[in-house]
Design an enzyme around this catalytic site. Structure first.
Site, PDB file in Angstrom:
ATOM      1  N   ASP A 210       0.884  -1.015   0.028  1.00 24.98           N
ATOM      2  CA  ASP A 210       0.020  -0.133  -0.114  1.00 24.98           C
ATOM      3  C   ASP A 210       0.887   1.242   0.065  1.00 24.98           C
ATOM      4  OD1 ASP A 210      -2.766   1.001   0.316  1.00 24.98           O
ATOM      5  OD2 ASP A 210      -1.941   1.898   2.359  1.00 24.98           O
ATOM      6  N   GLU A 279       1.903  -0.119  -4.997  1.00 20.00           N
ATOM      7  CA  GLU A 279       0.900   0.853  -5.425  1.00 20.00           C
ATOM      8  C   GLU A 279       1.522   2.255  -5.386  1.00 20.00           C
ATOM      9  OE1 GLU A 279      -3.513   2.886  -3.856  1.00 20.00           O
ATOM     10  OE2 GLU A 279      -1.761   2.223  -2.441  1.00 20.00           O
TER      11      GLU A 279
END
Length: 551
Positions: A210, A279
């Site tokens: 993330d 990401e």
């Protein structure tokens, strides 16, 4: 897990290159205990659906211990399962069953920040002189008491929050309850890598990282410069968010991240056939950062930016532009493309607001996504052609949407529960009288049981096209060359070794005729699309496609 299955899964260290990864948002996939919230046992029970779809792996959004202020992306214990989702034993069972049916398991690691209830932060905020005092990003106020600089939170407002115990501000790129870790501290890096090892030793096959470009901040805490209005892009944050008004060169995207990613990769390489996808959240330098993080074979295996998750309409020119920009920014890198995920409006709604035949549109978009150069992420419900749900304000759960309502309605519209059975309460997701988010009636009409085995359904088209992709390895691992756009027809070829495959897509609601590129082409079947060829021309219906092999 059988020895045969284990050997199949472990044999190919390059399995991730061209893989199709199915993203699961655990709160919304399947509830096994009747509390209205999905869980790990529920995921395990639904693995046959994923295996039948043809996905190579699943990516499970966070299920770690958490106060759930940001629904698991605020971790309070990196090495345990939140009781809401089950137990470590349930996770072990999920791994074993996934491997038994030939599906790999990737999990979401949130390493840029923790919950403010994590024991690390509780200790860090207790004084300026404890053992973890430097584990988070603390700074003194300016002489006038205001925050140390102009950094903003992606969830709105200042990126700094005042703590009365330490009489200092701490950095939070997201909610105030999500303090940022200080990865400049080697002890923090060691602790995060120890948590990574914990899950590797439990048998995971990889990770989704993330906000990978948020790990480090500028030690000097320099102000971000303003961003000219014409350069503002709403792909990372909604247009109503002042986060878009800055060029984020000091609060993220720092060069120190490269060394940490090398440490992370070195750990992964100690285990067989592990892969990681990062990401990259940046509206100006996204693809450039992807190139940096995936080059050299010693950092990330693959990354994704927000080009195909952005509001910008998907046109033939846009597809070619993104792929060509990626090739220039990351010549050594590998992308992982997605059209939808748990953070953005579902793509059938985002791009197809004016489209009348949403099913045909969904099928074509799936084929475009699965024939791009790169790996692919499919978000749960995408295979049913689900649209964005319209959630009433009183039902909202997402703090992001509550903050910016009604100009931005948050992320709940793409997070509603999965629909399995149109004939049972809560569409087969749960036996509870109320689910954590409501299930839209229009979704129930698209439940798995209404589409399974039905020729022409979106679900069966996804299954068919995933099989077609596997039968033609050039789609997964080949190079890509774009040909001139013909009106609304997107044209490109995929080449692997001596094989070249042609892809044509009529990206419009009207029939179209396209001219085949020079050469001899043999039409391919088995992909679920109809077209007519005559000499060097192809007639394509609305939202149609044509595939051929070079003779």
């Amino acid at each position: 897990m059988t020895a045969t299955t284990q050997s199949i899964l472990s044999a190919d260290k390059d399995w991730w290159r061209g893989a199709v990864i199915y993203q699961i948002y655990p709160r919304s996939y399947q509830d096994s205990n009747g509390d209205g919230i999905g869980d790990l046992k529920g995921i395990t029970a639904r693995l046959p659906h994923i295996a039948a779809l043809g996905a190579d792996a699943i990516w499970i959004s966070p299920f770690f211990t958490s106060p759930m202020k940001d629904f698991g992306y605020d971790v309070s214990n990196y090495v345990d399962v939140d009781p809401m989702f089950g137990s470590l034993a349930d996770f072990d069972g999920l791994i074993a069953e996934a491997h038994r049916v030939g599906v790999r398991v990737m999990i979401d690691l949130v390493m840029s920040h923790t919950s403010d209830q994590h024991p690390w932060f509780v200790e860090s905020r207790s004084s300026r002189f404890n053992a973890k005092a430097d584990w988070y990003v603390w700074a003194d106020a300016k002489p006038d008491g205001t925050p140390p600089n102009n950094w903003l939170s992606i969830f709105g407002g200042s990126g700094w929050h005042w703590d009365p115990t330490r009489m200092q501000y701490y950095l939070h790129n997201f909610l105030t309850s999500q303090p940022d870790l200080n990865l400049h501290n080697p002890e923090v890096q060691d602790a995060l890598l120890a948590a990574t090892r914990f899950w590797l030793e439990r048998g995971v096959d990889g990770f989704r990282l993330d906000t990978i470009n948020f790990y480090f901040h500028d030690k000097e805490l320099r102000d971000n410069p303003a961003l000219a209005p014409e350069r503002r892009n709403a792909s990372t944050a909604p247009a109503v968010n002042p986060y878009n008004f800055q060029e984020h060169i000091y609060d993220k995207n720092r060069p120190e991240n490269i060394a940490f990613l090398k440490r992370f990769r070195a750990l992964l390489d100690q285990f067989p056939a592990i892969a990681a996808v990062g990401e990259v959240g940046d509206s100006q330098r996204g693809l450039e950062i992807v190139g940096e993080y995936t080059s050299g074979g010693d950092k990330m295996h693959m990354c994704y930016a927000f080009e195909f998750l952005a509001p910008d309409p998907l046109t033939p020119a846009r597809v070619a532009e993104v792929q060509q920009a990626f090739a220039e920014a990351a010549p050594e890198g590998w992308a992982c493309w997605a059209f939808s995920n748990h953070d953005v409006v579902r793509h059938v709604s985002r791009w197809g607001a004016e489209v009348l035949d949403r099913d045909a549109y969904a099928k074509q978009l799936a084929a475009i996504l699965m024939t791009q150069r790169g790996s692919v992420c499919i978000y749960q419900g995408e295979e049913l052609g689900l649209t964005e749900a319209d959630i009433a304000f009183e039902d909202l759960q997402d703090p992001y949407g509550i903050q910016f309502w009604p100009e931005f309605k948050g992320r709940d519209g793409c997070r509603t529960p999965m629909v399995w059975d149109s004939k049972t309460a809560q569409a087969g997701f749960s036996s509870a009288p109320k689910t954590w988010l409501p299930i839209p009636v229009e979704h129930v009409l698209k439940a798995v049981d209404t589409q399974q085995g039905v020729a022409g359904s979106v679900l069966e088209q996804y299954r068919r096209f995933l099989a077609f992709r596997k039968e033609n390895p050039a789609f997964a691992k080949g190079g890509i060359v774009f040909h001139p756009v013909q009106g609304n027809v997107l044209v490109y070829t995929r080449t692997l070794g001596n094989e070249t495959l042609l892809c044509l897509f009529n990206m419009s609601a009207e029939p179209a005729t396209a001219v085949l590129p020079a050469g001899s082409w043999h039409a391919l079947g088995g992909h679920g699309f109809d077209s007519k060829t005559e000499d060097d021309r192809v007639e394509l219906p609305a939202w149609g496609a044509h595939f051929a092999r070079h003779a």
